[in-house]
Scaffold this active site. Structure first.
Site, short mmCIF file in Angstrom:
data_model
loop_
_atom_site.label_atom_id
_atom_site.label_comp_id
_atom_site.label_asym_id
_atom_site.label_seq_id
_atom_site.Cartn_x
_atom_site.Cartn_y
_atom_site.Cartn_z
N GLU A 121 0.82 -1.21 0.00
CA GLU A 121 0.00 0.00 0.00
C GLU A 121 0.85 1.26 0.00
O GLU A 121 0.52 2.26 -0.67
CB GLU A 121 -0.95 0.01 1.20
CG GLU A 121 -1.94 -1.14 1.23
CD GLU A 121 -3.04 -1.03 0.18
OE1 GLU A 121 -3.09 -0.01 -0.53
OE2 GLU A 121 -3.83 -1.99 0.06
N ASP A 262 -4.29 -10.00 -8.32
CA ASP A 262 -4.66 -9.09 -9.40
C ASP A 262 -3.55 -8.22 -9.96
O ASP A 262 -3.20 -8.31 -11.14
CB ASP A 262 -5.85 -8.22 -8.96
CG ASP A 262 -5.68 -7.63 -7.55
OD1 ASP A 262 -4.60 -7.77 -6.96
OD2 ASP A 262 -6.63 -7.00 -7.06
N GLU A 355 -18.27 -7.43 -2.92
CA GLU A 355 -16.91 -7.96 -2.87
C GLU A 355 -16.84 -9.36 -3.45
O GLU A 355 -15.92 -9.70 -4.18
CB GLU A 355 -16.39 -7.93 -1.43
CG GLU A 355 -16.21 -6.53 -0.86
CD GLU A 355 -15.02 -5.79 -1.44
OE1 GLU A 355 -14.06 -5.52 -0.70
OE2 GLU A 355 -15.03 -5.46 -2.64
N GLU A 376 -12.58 -0.52 -9.98
CA GLU A 376 -12.11 -1.42 -11.04
C GLU A 376 -13.02 -1.50 -12.27
O GLU A 376 -12.54 -1.51 -13.41
CB GLU A 376 -11.84 -2.81 -10.48
CG GLU A 376 -10.55 -2.93 -9.68
CD GLU A 376 -10.64 -2.32 -8.29
OE1 GLU A 376 -9.59 -2.07 -7.68
OE2 GLU A 376 -11.78 -2.08 -7.82
N THR A 479 -1.44 0.91 -10.12
CA THR A 479 -2.67 0.25 -9.70
C THR A 479 -3.49 1.11 -8.74
O THR A 479 -4.59 0.70 -8.35
CB THR A 479 -2.35 -1.13 -9.08
OG1 THR A 479 -3.54 -1.92 -9.07
CG2 THR A 479 -1.79 -0.98 -7.68
#
Length: 579
Positions: A121, A262, A355, A376, A479
């Site tokens: 993160e 991902d 989710e 996304e 991302t």
């Protein structure tokens, strides 16, 4: 004979031929009467409703708690929402606030703190956000220091943050721990189990850092981690969800394209484009074959056992919705649209993406019914709309605006949706809402944004290594949706072959009188007829002799006609020489 823009086209080729598209005007929105400008302004208003309440109620904490109108630290006490929202401000055109926030961050953010931070993160949000803001600083009207983009305060902050993460990579496998203490390094009792995405999501930011600073350590550790995952894939070509970074043993053996995996796949593609790296793309294409063979069913992607290929979870996760956008980057638009439409049906069912969604049952999964305002599906819509102009993609944007405003908007911002079935809310607004969700929505409705530049407009700046083309488009989003200018990676390097070609291309460009549609913004105090010289070369003529005697299969800055590049071309040849 080629027109005066040909040299610059050849220079920009590898940066733009990969996903800049020339599409017919007048299609798309007009076909169904959707008022794009109106929705763009509604998205702008959404941003400021959230942003201003963060400043009023939550700053300097990481995130806003919109139900109680206060703040909380979540990922390390970095004023994270401010860093994450910075480049969104410029995309919305707010130059003055961008400049103010840059000063606030320089004065107020300290990475030398006793905090346990997520390596993943911190990289995507903090390092990525600072790098993007650094590369956009000149466009935002900031008076950059001499040597920019190879130096600058935001670049130094990004480098400082990244160096705090380097101890995590000191493992026998080269795969990093998931958490690091910013003051003391990796804690002695830290778990060695890390998710796949937490290992393979560094090459975009770390390679950019290495190219700008000249220190190869960042790109080296990112590449080593990527290759370690590749080395430990199963015999059928799949990777699991979590791995022990000390022993390289897979702890969670579910293989899929969603949570925990991902952005590893995302960064193989984006790293390949950013760095023109055939090895990274070949890795992804091999994975893509295995993913299609074992996980794809009727344009859905399931979870399977990584060694056997048997289905372990017949679910769709909201984090998987990035996949159609990624498919569009490798030119697989038809498959991307079919999968996108599957995901869009789920959105229509609930007004958001839960989710977890059980595909056979057609409903949410217990305790996974929430929607934390993730970006996304909107991200994929933005990419696919650039490729197809299909109005269905604008309709998803419209539905997202309507749903988020109706369900999630509260007096102090926008709240996470705890349960899509009854629209209960949770007291959190993640920083990615301003960094990603709002940004992709705005770009979907703003076809003329500078981010969508097709190369017809660009800047030339002078660096210690010569002249450099910037802001020509072809931005690579990390991302967390922080755009990186690929051209910047060529500004601070001393590779002679590359420098010689840049000099020749710029000489050719300036020697012509015609400009046609190319708009050039020259950096001040540099003569029109001059060509920047590499300080290590006493004579450009001698350099030219050396270069001409050197044989190469293709130019370093060309877009060669090879299978690797043709796989990346979405709608064929983008640039044509003007004759």
């Amino acid at each position: 004979m080629a027109g005066p823009g040909a040299a610059v086209q050849r220079f920009l080729g590898p940066l733009l031929c990969l996903w800049v598209l020339r599409l017919p005007a007048g299609s798309g929105a007009a076909a169904r009467g959707l008022d794009v400008a109106s929705y763009r302004e509604r998205v702008r208003a959404m941003f400021y409703h959230a942003y201003e309440h963060y400043l009023e109620s939550a700053f300097p904490y990481d995130e806003l708690r919109p139900l109680t109108c206060d703040g909380q630290d979540t990922w390390g006490s970095f004023s994270l929402t401010l860093i994450d929202a910075l480049d969104t401000l410029l995309i919305l055109g707010n130059v003055s606030e961008f400049q103010r926030v840059v000063n606030v961050l320089q004065e107020g953010v300290d990475f030398d703190i006793d905090v346990n931070a997520s390596v993943f993160e911190t990289n995507i949000r903090v390092v990525g956000g600072l790098l993007s803001a650094h590369l956009l600083s000149r466009k935002a009207g900031i008076e950059v220091e001499a040597g920019w983009p190879c130096s600058g305060p935001l670049l130094r902050m990004a480098e400082e943050a990244a160096r705090k993460l380097l101890p995590a990579f000191q493992t026998p496998t080269g795969m990093p721990y998931g958490t690091v203490n910013l003051l003391h390094g990796v804690n002695p009792g830290e778990t060695p189990v890390t998710c796949t995405a937490g290992i393979g999501t560094f090459i975009v930011e770390f390679a950019t850092l290495s190219h700008l600073t000249g220190d190869p350590v960042f790109e080296d550790v990112a590449r080593k981690a990527l290759k370690a995952l590749w080395k430990n894939r199963s015999d059928i070509g799949l990777v699991g969800n979590h791995i022990d970074v000390i022993t390289a043993k897979w702890v969670a053996q579910d293989a899929g394209i969603g949570a925990g995996v991902d952005s590893y796949f995302e960064y193989l593609v984006k790293g390949a484009i950013l760095l023109q790296d055939k090895e990274l793309m070949s890795m992804f294409l091999e994975y893509n074959k295995a993913i299609k063979n074992y996980t794809k069913f009727d344009d859905w992607y399931l979870w399977v056992q990584m060694y056997k290929g048997t289905v372990s979870m017949p679910v769709f996760q909201s984090l998987e919705a990035y996949w159609p956008g990624l498919q569009s980057l490798i030119g697989d638009v038809d498959n991307a649209m079919r999968t996108f439409l599957n995901y869009y049906t789920v959105w229509k069912q609930f007004g958001g993406l839960p989710e977890f969604y059980n595909i056979p049952q057609g409903y949410t999964v217990d305790k996974r019914e929430g929607y934390p305002l993730r970006p996304e599906l909107i991200e994929s819509a933005m990419y696919l709309y650039r490729a197809t102009r299909d109005p269905t993609l604008l309709e998803l944007g419209r539905d997202a605006v309507e749903s988020i405003e109706k369900i999630s908007k509260v007096d102090c911002g926008f709240a996470t949706i705890k349960d899509l079935r009854d629209h209960r809310l949770d007291n959190r607004m993640e920083s990615f809402f301003l960094a990603e969700t709002i940004k992709y929505l705005y770009l979907l409705f703003d076809p003329d944004n500078f981010i969508h530049n097709d190369g017809s407009d660009f800047d030339v700046v002078v660096t210690p290594y010569g002249e450099c083309v910037l802001n020509a488009g072809g931005y690579i989003f990390n991302t967390e949706a922080h755009p990186i200018d690929p051209a910047a990676l060529h500004c601070c390097r001393k590779r002679k072959e590359e420098q010689w070609e840049v000099e020749d291309l710029m000489r050719e460009f300036y020697s012509r009188k015609k400009t046609k549609k190319f708009t050039l913004k020259r950096a001040p105090n540099h003569g029109e007829g001059e060509s920047a010289k590499d300080p290590e070369d006493a004579s450009s003529e001698k350099a030219g002799e050396k270069r001409n005697s050197k044989k190469s299969s293709h130019s370093l800055l060309s877009c060669p006609s090879q299978s690797f590049n043709s796989k990346l071309a979405v709608l064929g040849q983008v640039f044509l020489d003007n004759t």
